[in-house]
Design an enzyme around this catalytic site. Structure first.
Site, PDB file in Angstrom:
ATOM      1  N   SER A 143     127.456  80.243   2.285  1.00 23.77           N
ATOM      2  CA  SER A 143     128.552  80.949   1.634  1.00 23.77           C
ATOM      3  C   SER A 143     128.358  82.446   1.762  1.00 23.77           C
ATOM      4  CB  SER A 143     128.604  80.588   0.141  1.00 23.77           C
ATOM      5  OG  SER A 143     129.556  81.358  -0.556  1.00 23.77           O
ATOM      6  N   TYR A 156     125.106  79.235  -8.216  1.00 23.02           N
ATOM      7  CA  TYR A 156     125.672  79.065  -6.878  1.00 23.02           C
ATOM      8  C   TYR A 156     125.079  80.068  -5.901  1.00 23.02           C
ATOM      9  CZ  TYR A 156     129.249  78.235  -3.312  1.00 23.02           C
ATOM     10  OH  TYR A 156     129.898  77.915  -2.141  1.00 23.02           O
TER      11      TYR A 156
END
Length: 262
Positions: A143, A156
């Protein structure tokens, strides 16, 4: 047909990014195994992809946080496809909280799926990919949040920073065996289930509607749109193919320029 007769396993392949990559790989000539915790959705996706492409597509249930489940799923996929030479590690989750309110159980859940899950899938796919008759490739969906921190995204971001480091180590480990591994770092993939869930979480925090949250993130992108799943499937195909045969250990930004924005 850049992936003719390749044997690919895609985790989290029943929907979103994973489903788009599974469909593209099959259209490019690969046989695929969709690994997902939702067995019914995985079976439906595999059936639809097989019917549309004429390639073998199978579904295998897996819990990527369980080593026993991952080991058995990789064996089943390899048996049903007669080998493996491609892995896409895509399964991922996101929970967001103010740091003082972040429940440890949710921290453990996010790290378990995103980081430990990646480790287990790479670990148990490796013996099959190393034994394949042609050089193998692994693609890990990381990501933009693995490159820079984000508000309320402690678990995350930690998991995605960790995934990029893991991939660099694995690249060195497997290079002598002619197996490559690279990361894709998407930006705002607004049409995916993860982002739909994120919008619900952030709508409460921002006191906005979910669409207002999505528009807030869309406006941050210099190219003016979110990252489509097809954008990610395009790059995943390149990284799996021989066209990227001199690339390993990379974390490739796919953010529409947002990684450079303040």
């Amino acid at each position: 047909m850049r992936l003719t007769d390749r044997k690919a396993v895609i985790t989290g392949g029943a929907q979103g990014i994973g489903r788009a990559i599974a469909e593209r790989y099959a259209r490019e000539g690969a046989d695929i195994a969709i690994l997902d915790i939702n067995a019914d959705a995985a079976a439906a996706a595999a059936s639809e992809i097989a019917a549309a492409t004429g390639r073998t597509a199978v579904a295998v249930k897996v819990d990527v946080t369980s080593e026993e489940s991952v080991a058995e799923a990789m064996k089943t996929a390899a048996d049903r496809l007669s080998g493996l030479d491609l892995l896409v590690n895509n399964a991922g989750v996101l929970k967001s909280h103010y740091i003082a309110d972040f429940p440890k159980r949710e921290w453990d859940f996010v790290l378990g799926v995103n980081l430990t899950g990646a480790f287990l899938c790479i670990k148990h796919a490796t013996p099959y990919i190393v034994q394949a008759s042609r050089p193998g490739s692994m693609v890990v969906i990381a990501s933009r949040s693995g490159k820079r921190g984000g508000l309320w995204n402690h678990a995350y971001c930690a998991s995605k920073f960790g995934v990029i480091g893991l991939v660099q180590c694995v690249a060195l480990d497997l290079a002598p065996k002619k197996v490559r591994i690279n990361c894709i770092c998407p930006g705002n993939a607004l049409d995916t289930p993860l982002w739909v869930d994120l919008a619900k979480q952030y709508a409460v925090k921002y006191n906005e509607t979910e669409e207002q949250v999505l528009e807030r993130y869309r406006k941050r992108v210099p190219l003016g749109r979110g990252c489509d799943v097809e954008d990610i499937a395009n790059l995943a195909t390149f990284l799996a193919s021989d066209e990227s045969s001199y690339m390993t250990g990379q974390a490739v930004n796919l953010t529409g320029g947002e990684i450079m924005s303040p």
